[in-house]
Design a protein around this motif. Structure first.
Motif: not given
Length: 506
Positions: A16-18, A160-167, A217-225
């Protein structure tokens, strides 16, 4: 970056965020900007459902997205608020609804008159005077804008919506506007030797994707930051003790309600999000007070229909990165921080971060002053939202359960302690700047959780008893009458934005 070359923005991570970020950049940036999003199909998302707040409508509107098309594509429904069950006490329910609470008289917000009416035996529950709560209580919905000269308010709403479908929907939108998607897992982050900026991400197949500005926008991992740049994480576990969530979709169950449900449990709470094709369910809990097996059992036992998949567990720590923008990396979404989904603010924080990124978009080298300004605004925003969510926990009425008993005793952030103390004394709520939750939001939650002020504003004594009773009765009568003219929520969805049949187990 400089003004003579292409400006390359690389978004790391989809979801969603990406794809919200990619859609907005694709919509508002043209040449010489080049936007690339890197994601891997191997990395899945929970995607059982997502609840939002009304500002999501502004985001979709700014992108030019048709509401009916969007809701049909995402199996979406409408949301008028959140119903909290058992938070203020066992068996107690209230709704934090969008929109106005009653009507103001003169200088005062409505809840000041309601406090006097309650003390004099004239007022019913606060929700009786909130149009959205009345409509939601009847499982109805209609698009209603405020009519000129009418005393009745508009009906603000979210989705309300399906997050994967929104992406998926936003991916199509973004790619049509020039965003390039690159498939693959990132194996390495390359940095410039001179200044330490991120130079490129390198995929497992050796492909090197260079950029000038990177959005994490890599989620909890925060790959870059987090991993590459080492920006520390600030934990809020002291106030937001829940650190686990288990989610599972179930078959749709009627009636199709126009609100999210938040149901208190012994060591956390359960959510229920109604979509057209299924219901999103989850259990957020504190692992210090409950094991994973019990938490999952409680979730499955609380379903109102057959589950459609195996439960999936997520581990997290509520908090934020110390900085949201470091060097040439901006974190958006879970990579920047996480407040549990109690008030449906996750997508809103993505939305405001995108707006802030566009406001601070560099024309050349990233200026330190711009980074500092961006970070200051981002921290201020998320900490005010944190306070609002924490208030639900510390003002709970669930005596006798260790998890809830502990939370009533924690030392609060100073900003929250002052706000609750002021409300307890006089019912006064001061909204600072453009913080997300306004006076009516705070009033509904604090009163709903059983925080009743010791006094009300002296100007609320000006109407005589009969005038106050008539004012209160007029509101409840008008709101009930207005609600009864609206169609059932399910009927409105079926007529306005039907999604059709899809594989509900997908």
């Amino acid at each position: 970056m400089n003004g003579d070359t292409a400006r390359r923005i690389v978004i790391v991570g989809g979801g969603t965020s990406g794809w919200m970020t990619a859609a907005a950049l694709g919509r508002f940036l043209g040449p010489p900007w080049q936007v690339t999003l890197v994601e891997s199909e191997e990395i899945g998302t929970v995607g059982v459902g997502e609840a939002t707040i009304p500002m999501i409508r502004n985001f979709n509107l700014a992108l030019g997205i048709d509401e009916a098309e969007f809701l049909a594509a995402t199996q979406g429904t409408y949301k008028l608020g959140i119903q909290f069950e058992g938070w203020g006490g066992f068996g107690q329910t209230y709704m934090h609804a969008f929109g106005m609470v009653g009507r103001s008289l003169g200088l005062l917000p409505f809840h000041q008159y309601w406090l006097r009416g309650r003390a004099e035996g004239l007022a019913g529950p606060l929700g009786d005077y909130v149009l959205n709560a009345v409509i939601a209580g009847q499982n109805r919905f209609a698009h209603v804008e405020r009519r000129p000269g009418s005393p009745l308010p508009a009906v603000p709403y979210a989705y309300h919506f399906d997050a994967s479908l929104y992406a998926r929907f936003l991916r199509r939108f973004a790619e049509l506007r020039g965003v390039t998607r690159r498939e693959g897992r990132i194996a390495e982050v390359a940095r410039h030797g001179e200044n330490g900026d991120v130079a490129a991400v390198i995929l497992t197949d050796g492909t090197r994707i260079e950029g000038d500005l990177f959005v994490d926008c890599s989620g909890f991992r925060a790959l870059l930051l987090g991993e590459a740049l080492g920006v520390p994480y600030v934990s809020w576990a002291k106030w937001l003790a829940c650190d686990r969530a288990v989610a599972v979709p179930s078959r749709r169950c009627d009636p199709l309600v126009p609100y999210t449900r938040s149901i208190a449990e012994p060591a956390g709470w359960r959510w229920r999000i109604p979509l057209q094709h299924r219901t999103g369910n989850g259990h957020v809990w504190c692992s210090d007070h409950m094991g994973e097996d019990e938490a999952t059992t409680r979730l499955l036992a609380g379903l109102d229909a057959e589950p459609l998949a195996d439960p999936r567990v997520l581990r997290f720590t509520a908090g934020r990165r110390e900085r949201f923008w470091e060097r040439n990396v901006v974190a958006i979404g879970l990579a920047s921080g996480f407040i549990e989904p109690l008030e449906s603010t996750s997508i809103h924080l993505v939305q405001t971060a995108i707006n802030r990124l566009l406001d601070f978009l560099p024309s050349g080298a990233v200026a330190a002053a711009d980074r500092d300004g961006f970070n200051r605004l981002a921290v201020w925003e998320i900490e005010r939202i944190r306070d609002f969510v924490v208030a639900h926990y510390v003002c709970n009425g669930r005596a006798g359960e260790p998890f809830w008993d502990y939370l009533r005793t924690v030392d609060l952030p100073e900003t929250l302690a002052e706000r609750i103390a002021m409300f307890r004394a006089t019912g006064r709520i001061v909204r600072e700047g453009d913080e997300l939750f306004d006076v009516v939001g705070w009033a509904q939650v604090l009163i709903g959780q059983g925080v009743i002020p010791d006094a009300w504003h002296p100007l609320a004594d000006q109407p005589d008893r009969d005038q106050l009773a008539g004012f209160l009765d007029t509101l409840t009568t008008a709101y009930l009458r207005d609600a009864e003219r609206m169609p059932a929520h399910a009927d409105h969805v079926a007529r306005f934005c039907p999604a059709g049949d899809i594989d509900v187990a997908a």
